[in-house]
Design a protein around this motif. Sequence first.
Motif, short mmCIF file in Angstrom:
data_model
loop_
_atom_site.label_atom_id
_atom_site.label_comp_id
_atom_site.label_asym_id
_atom_site.label_seq_id
_atom_site.Cartn_x
_atom_site.Cartn_y
_atom_site.Cartn_z
N PRO A 1 1.11 -0.63 -0.05
CA PRO A 1 -0.06 0.05 -0.12
C PRO A 1 0.82 1.37 0.23
CG PRO A 1 -0.62 -1.83 1.18
CD PRO A 1 0.59 -2.25 0.80
N HIS A 2 0.50 2.22 -0.27
CA HIS A 2 1.08 3.12 -0.76
C HIS A 2 0.12 4.32 -1.68
CE1 HIS A 2 2.13 1.84 -5.09
NE2 HIS A 2 2.64 3.46 -5.50
N LEU A 3 0.99 5.08 -1.24
CA LEU A 3 0.74 7.10 -2.57
C LEU A 3 1.54 7.07 -3.20
CD1 LEU A 3 -1.63 9.31 0.55
CD2 LEU A 3 -2.67 7.60 -1.66
N ASP A 4 1.07 7.82 -4.31
CA ASP A 4 2.31 8.22 -5.59
C ASP A 4 3.44 9.37 -4.46
OD1 ASP A 4 2.08 6.07 -6.39
OD2 ASP A 4 2.28 7.23 -8.32
N ALA A 5 4.54 9.10 -3.87
CA ALA A 5 5.05 10.54 -3.61
C ALA A 5 5.03 11.74 -5.09
CB ALA A 5 6.85 9.66 -3.00
N SER B 1 -6.51 7.77 -8.99
CA SER B 1 -5.99 9.48 -8.63
C SER B 1 -4.66 8.13 -7.67
CB SER B 1 -6.11 10.72 -7.71
OG SER B 1 -5.62 11.31 -7.27
N ALA B 2 -3.14 8.87 -7.62
CA ALA B 2 -2.25 7.88 -7.60
C ALA B 2 -1.58 8.42 -6.48
CB ALA B 2 -1.23 7.14 -8.26
N VAL B 3 -2.24 9.99 -6.15
CA VAL B 3 -1.50 10.62 -4.89
C VAL B 3 -2.70 10.38 -3.92
CG1 VAL B 3 -1.84 13.38 -5.97
CG2 VAL B 3 -0.15 12.63 -4.72
N ILE C 1 -4.70 5.24 -2.19
CA ILE C 1 -3.89 4.73 -0.90
C ILE C 1 -3.92 3.28 -2.75
CG2 ILE C 1 -3.01 2.88 0.05
CD1 ILE C 1 -4.04 5.31 2.49
N HIS C 2 -2.52 2.26 -3.20
CA HIS C 2 -2.86 1.53 -3.80
C HIS C 2 -2.35 0.40 -3.88
CE1 HIS C 2 -0.96 5.09 -5.86
NE2 HIS C 2 -0.03 3.37 -6.45
N TRP C 3 -2.63 -0.79 -3.89
CA TRP C 3 -1.26 -1.89 -3.76
C TRP C 3 -1.84 -2.84 -5.05
CZ3 TRP C 3 -5.88 -1.02 -0.33
CH2 TRP C 3 -5.87 -1.14 0.85
FE LIG Z 1 1.86 4.15 -7.43
#
Ligand SMILES: [Fe+2]
Length: 268
Positions: free
Chosen positions: A136-140, A184-186, A189-191
Motif C-alpha cells: 500500500p502506498h500513495l505516490d510521492a 488518482s495515485a497521489v 492509496i493503492h496496492w
Molecule cells: Fe503508485
Amino acid sequence: MQTEDSLMRKLHNYLTGFDKSTKPIPFYVDNLFSDDQVARLRGIIEENRKIEPFTIGDRIEDGYIRTSDFRSRYQPKIAKNMSRMLIEFDMPKDCEDTLDNIAKPLYSGDIALCHYNYIDYNLKWGYGDNHPSLPPHLDADENLVTINYCLDTNVEWDLYVGNWNDTGNFTKYSLSAGQTIVFSAVNQIHWRPKRRFNDGEFCEIISMDYCPTDNYRFTGEDNPIDPEKFSLERKKYLDELQSRPDMMAAFKLWNDEGLANGIDVRSM
Ligand SMILES: [Fe+2]
C-alpha cells in the motif's frame, strides 16, 4: 531559500483530495489503445529491452547497493529487491493524445503526462526467493491522474484502490490483459495483494501519470521531497503518511489478506 514550513505546505497542497476533480475515479476504460498503437508500444518497449540493464537492489549485509553504472534513462532497470523490471520509452504522440483525451477532462486545471513507464513483475527479476510486490502506498509525486494499462499478464492479481470521497475504504479491481483502470495515485492509496508467483508468471503494466503543468517535473525545480536533497522532508512525509489511519487500514488489510493466504506478515 524555502523554509521547512513552506516546503511542507507546498507538499501538502497536493494531498487535498478531489477538489478539482470533475468525476469519480477509479473507472475502467475499454480499448484504451488501438491494436496498431499496442503493437507500436510493444515494439518500442522490446527495442529498449535490448539495452544493457541497470540493476538496483543487490544484497549487501545491511541493505542494498547499486551494482552497475547509470548511463541513460532508457536502460531497463532491474529492481531485484522488488522482483520487477522497468523500461522507459518515448510515448508516441498519437498515444499521448489518446491519454490526454481521458486524463485532462478529469481535472479542472492544467495537467499533462509527466511520467510513464513499462513495469514487468516477474520472479526472474528478483533473487528467486522474493516475490513481486506492490505494498500500500500513495505516490510521492503529484500524480493526480494515473492510467494503468495491463499490456499482458498470465496471472490474476487485483489492484486495490481507495474509494472516491472515502479514501479510507478500498475496492478491489481486476486488471487482466488489455484492461485499463484510471485512478488518482497521489490521492487514493493503492496496492496489490501479497501473492506467491510461480516461475513463468508475469504481469506487464504500462503506468502513466498526469500532474499539474507547474509541477517541478515540468519547471525543472527541485522535488520538494527529493530523498537525497531533502532527506529530512522526505522522512517527515513518510512518517506522516505511515501514521495516517487510512494508510494503517490499508496495511492491515494487506497483511490480513496475506495471512489468510498463508503468507507471513514479515515474509513479503
Ligand atoms: Fe503508485
